[in-house]
Design an enzyme around this catalytic site. Structure first.
Site, mmCIF file in Angstrom:
data_model
loop_
_atom_site.group_PDB
_atom_site.id
_atom_site.type_symbol
_atom_site.label_atom_id
_atom_site.label_comp_id
_atom_site.label_asym_id
_atom_site.label_seq_id
_atom_site.Cartn_x
_atom_site.Cartn_y
_atom_site.Cartn_z
ATOM 1 N N GLY A 41 0.807 -1.209 0.000
ATOM 2 C CA GLY A 41 0.000 0.000 0.000
ATOM 3 C C GLY A 41 0.842 1.261 0.000
ATOM 4 N N SER A 69 -6.791 -9.736 -1.918
ATOM 5 C CA SER A 69 -7.083 -8.843 -0.784
ATOM 6 C C SER A 69 -6.168 -7.619 -0.757
ATOM 7 C CB SER A 69 -6.971 -9.610 0.537
ATOM 8 O OG SER A 69 -5.623 -9.957 0.793
ATOM 9 N N LEU A 71 -5.806 -5.632 -3.409
ATOM 10 C CA LEU A 71 -6.200 -4.705 -4.477
ATOM 11 C C LEU A 71 -6.990 -3.498 -3.962
ATOM 12 C CD1 LEU A 71 -7.202 -7.306 -7.222
ATOM 13 C CD2 LEU A 71 -5.049 -6.050 -7.017
ATOM 14 N N GLN A 72 -7.565 -3.591 -2.772
ATOM 15 C CA GLN A 72 -8.361 -2.499 -2.195
ATOM 16 C C GLN A 72 -7.484 -1.287 -1.859
ATOM 17 O OE1 GLN A 72 -7.007 -2.953 0.863
ATOM 18 N NE2 GLN A 72 -8.274 -2.114 2.494
ATOM 19 N N ASN A 131 6.034 -4.820 8.523
ATOM 20 C CA ASN A 131 6.298 -5.410 9.837
ATOM 21 C C ASN A 131 7.569 -4.812 10.445
ATOM 22 O OD1 ASN A 131 8.708 -7.461 9.460
ATOM 23 N ND2 ASN A 131 7.456 -7.499 7.606
ATOM 24 N N CYS A 172 15.832 4.014 17.611
ATOM 25 C CA CYS A 172 15.661 4.907 18.764
ATOM 26 C C CYS A 172 14.176 5.068 19.075
ATOM 27 C CB CYS A 172 16.225 6.295 18.460
ATOM 28 S SG CYS A 172 18.003 6.416 18.303
ATOM 29 N N CYS A 186 -1.604 -5.614 8.502
ATOM 30 C CA CYS A 186 -2.819 -5.307 7.757
ATOM 31 C C CYS A 186 -3.786 -6.480 7.736
ATOM 32 C CB CYS A 186 -2.474 -4.900 6.336
ATOM 33 S SG CYS A 186 -1.706 -3.279 6.238
HETATM 34 ZN ZN LIG Z 1 19.169 4.899 17.080
#
Ligand SMILES: [Zn+2]
Length: 252
Positions: A41, A69, A71-72, A131, A172, A186
């Site tokens: 996306g 799924s 394609l939306q 992720n 950080c 998602c």
């Molecule tokens: Zn750092």
């Protein structure tokens, strides 16, 4: 540096008349090499924007195939491409948008062992992966290679995007707790289609500003709340104990 052809001058006319951009900005984009991690996306917002704007070299890294799924929220892919490899299809899309772009697909999944090899040699990395494990591997490699990173994410109705250049880094911000988190946010939580496209477009804007010297945006995270329709910019402090960029502070 290669001169822009007459066709390129016509194509990029609305850039070239822009104050603070001009022919120098366009030449900087043509000379630039950008790696995009994830043709999902976020990538569907960023890839058309970067290709149309005239980035000379795009590397698109994704080991996934197009699922119905997707394609939306991923309009760079068509219904008849379900089951096809995303990296190759996205690279073909970019070169169809703009024949002056050289787009190279890499059908690989980035991890801490291969990230530096896949990202080396680029002027900027735009991470739109889904992720934390991948985002941290990409960020650690960018800090090590000295490559600026635009990191972008969107889930449900919340998006975030920022430019990282050395210190503070993405680690950080998120810490060390997520290195083993490779779940697909998602699929579990959902995401409203235009949100990742908006964040991906903003990520392309940050990338172009960084590549052309229009602004120094590093160290600020931009948050979009798509429920309240409000943007917020928050400064990111460096983590004194960051295991990735902490060495930069100690060495200089
Ligand atoms: Zn750092």
């Amino acid at each position: 540096m290669a001169e822009l052809t007459d066709q390129e001058l016509e194509r990029y006319a609305r850039h070239i008349v822009l104050p603070r951009f001009g022919g120098a900005g366009q030449n900087a984009l043509k000379a630039a090499s950008v790696a995009i991690v994830g043709a999902g996306g976020i990538g569907s917002g960023a890839i058309p924007a970067l290709a149309a704007a005239g980035i000379g070299q795009l590397t698109i890294i994704d080991d996934d195939i197009v699922d119905r799924s997707n394609l939306q929220r991923q309009p760079i892919f068509r219904d008849d491409q379900v089951g096809g490899g995303k990296a190759g299809l996205a690279a073909a899309f970019a070169m169809a948008v703009n024949p002056y772009v050289e787009a190279s697909p890499r059908e690989r999944r980035i991890d801490p062992a291969n990230a530096a090899e896949l990202l080396a040699g680029h002027d900027l990395v735009l991470d739109g992966s889904d992720n934390f494990a991948t985002r941290l591997a990409v960020s650690d490699a960018c800090v090590g290679l000295g490559i600026p990173l635009v990191s972008a994410a969107a889930v449900q109705l919340q998006g975030q995007v920022g430019l990282f250049r050395g210190r503070p880094c993405f680690r950080c911000f998120v810490g060390d707790a997520f290195d083993s988190d490779d779940c697909d946010n998602c699929s579990e939580l959902g995401v409203l289609g235009p949100l990742p496209l908006t964040i991906g477009g903003f990520a392309a804007l940050l990338a172009i500003r960084a590549l052309t010297g229009m602004g120094d945006d590093a160290g600020t995270l931009h948050l979009l709340d798509a429920d309240r329709l409000s943007w917020r910019a928050i400064p990111l402090p460096a983590d004194p104990g960051c295991r990735t960029c902490g060495a930069l502070a100690r060495s200089g």
